[in-house]
Design a protein around this motif. Sequence first.
Motif, PDB file in Angstrom:
ATOM      1  N   ASN A 161      18.127  -8.724 -10.937  1.00 57.05           N
ATOM      2  CA  ASN A 161      17.913  -7.467 -10.288  1.00 57.05           C
ATOM      3  C   ASN A 161      17.264  -6.392 -11.484  1.00 57.05           C
ATOM      4  N   VAL A 162      18.013  -6.501 -12.551  1.00 54.88           N
ATOM      5  CA  VAL A 162      17.488  -5.599 -13.422  1.00 54.88           C
ATOM      6  C   VAL A 162      15.841  -5.900 -14.090  1.00 54.88           C
ATOM      7  N   THR A 163      15.764  -7.293 -14.339  1.00 54.01           N
ATOM      8  CA  THR A 163      14.343  -7.821 -14.562  1.00 54.01           C
ATOM      9  C   THR A 163      13.550  -7.004 -13.586  1.00 54.01           C
ATOM     10  N   GLN A 164      13.554  -7.496 -12.197  1.00 52.68           N
ATOM     11  CA  GLN A 164      12.637  -7.250 -11.357  1.00 52.68           C
ATOM     12  C   GLN A 164      12.349  -5.376 -11.261  1.00 52.68           C
ATOM     13  N   VAL A 165      13.635  -5.000 -11.321  1.00 51.37           N
ATOM     14  CA  VAL A 165      13.419  -3.229 -11.195  1.00 51.37           C
ATOM     15  C   VAL A 165      12.644  -2.756 -12.381  1.00 51.37           C
ATOM     16  N   VAL A 166      12.559  -3.469 -13.595  1.00 51.08           N
ATOM     17  CA  VAL A 166      11.978  -3.207 -14.639  1.00 51.08           C
ATOM     18  C   VAL A 166      10.419  -3.510 -14.715  1.00 51.08           C
ATOM     19  N   ILE A 167      10.390  -4.904 -14.304  1.00 49.83           N
ATOM     20  CA  ILE A 167       8.771  -5.359 -13.897  1.00 49.83           C
ATOM     21  C   ILE A 167       8.056  -4.399 -12.819  1.00 49.83           C
ATOM     22  N   ASP A 168       8.701  -3.953 -11.747  1.00 48.18           N
ATOM     23  CA  ASP A 168       8.214  -3.184 -10.872  1.00 48.18           C
ATOM     24  C   ASP A 168       8.075  -1.489 -11.303  1.00 48.18           C
ATOM     25  N   SER A 169       9.036  -1.197 -12.123  1.00 53.31           N
ATOM     26  CA  SER A 169       8.724   0.192 -12.593  1.00 53.31           C
ATOM     27  C   SER A 169       7.659   0.262 -13.574  1.00 53.31           C
ATOM     28  N   VAL A 170       7.295  -0.776 -14.498  1.00 55.63           N
ATOM     29  CA  VAL A 170       6.109  -0.821 -15.113  1.00 55.63           C
ATOM     30  C   VAL A 170       4.825  -0.991 -14.595  1.00 55.63           C
ATOM     31  N   ASP A 171       4.993  -1.753 -13.310  1.00 51.67           N
ATOM     32  CA  ASP A 171       3.756  -1.795 -12.519  1.00 51.67           C
ATOM     33  C   ASP A 171       3.450  -0.503 -11.821  1.00 51.67           C
ATOM     34  N   LEU A 172       4.500   0.317 -11.412  1.00 50.00           N
ATOM     35  CA  LEU A 172       4.146   1.258 -10.877  1.00 50.00           C
ATOM     36  C   LEU A 172       3.384   2.431 -11.862  1.00 50.00           C
ATOM     37  N   LEU A 173       4.119   2.426 -12.968  1.00 49.58           N
ATOM     38  CA  LEU A 173       3.645   3.599 -14.241  1.00 49.58           C
ATOM     39  C   LEU A 173       2.237   3.169 -14.597  1.00 49.58           C
TER      40      LEU A 173
END
Length: 238
Positions: A161-173
């Motif tokens: 879950n943490v990994t996916q949140v970080v990946i998605d957050s970077v993609d949004l930024l």
Amino acid sequence: MTDTANVPMAIVRPGTVAPLLSFVAGYVDTVGFIALFGLFTAHVTGNFVLIGASFVHGADGGVIAKLLALPVFIVAVALTTAFVRHRERRQRRALTPVLWAQIVLLGGFVIAAVLAAPISAADAPGAVLAGLLGVAAMGVQNAASRLVFTTLSPTTVMTGNVTQVVIDSVDLLRGSTADTRASTQARIRKMWPPVLAFAIGAAAGAVLYALLGIACLLVPMLAIAVVSRIAQPAGATA
């Protein structure tokens, strides 16, 4: 007869159910670790890390429960899977009985620990029994996460879950198209509450164990009972 094996069950109030189950996992894992000399009940593979560390640091005790944790976990997952598949063939939901099986196993954890008190040795029979009942309870939840709560994010292992949140957050930024942005934001909203709930559960488990002892496991048992009540429509076949 309609094949329901691959049809995800519609979970009512998923935004509440996933955090509650994640809270339970963090709570029980922490209580087991503190009360039973470093035994992981939810993250069972972590026990092998501790066994390896004990060989280096020369720590005594606690090896029996840690060695037995994985096979007990596997048996719990296998039995849960067999039960869920049996219910699916009969077109009956498995949610309520699976959750109550977890409650019963946690109750056994409490009873075994109370009868073994004071637990002064990790390899004492009572301590091993208590720990393995806790492992079995979390094995049921791990299996249910993949078999019953398939539309929810994982509730026991937060690394993904943490990994996916970080990946998605970077993609949004970095910027994304309107189509991908919407799905990415939805995934973040789904993933981060269980992570936070797991952390809160771990902290609550530590504090309440210090205050109440093993009786603090009544809290996650109550949380699971709440999930069994709210996760499906009224009148639905369990």
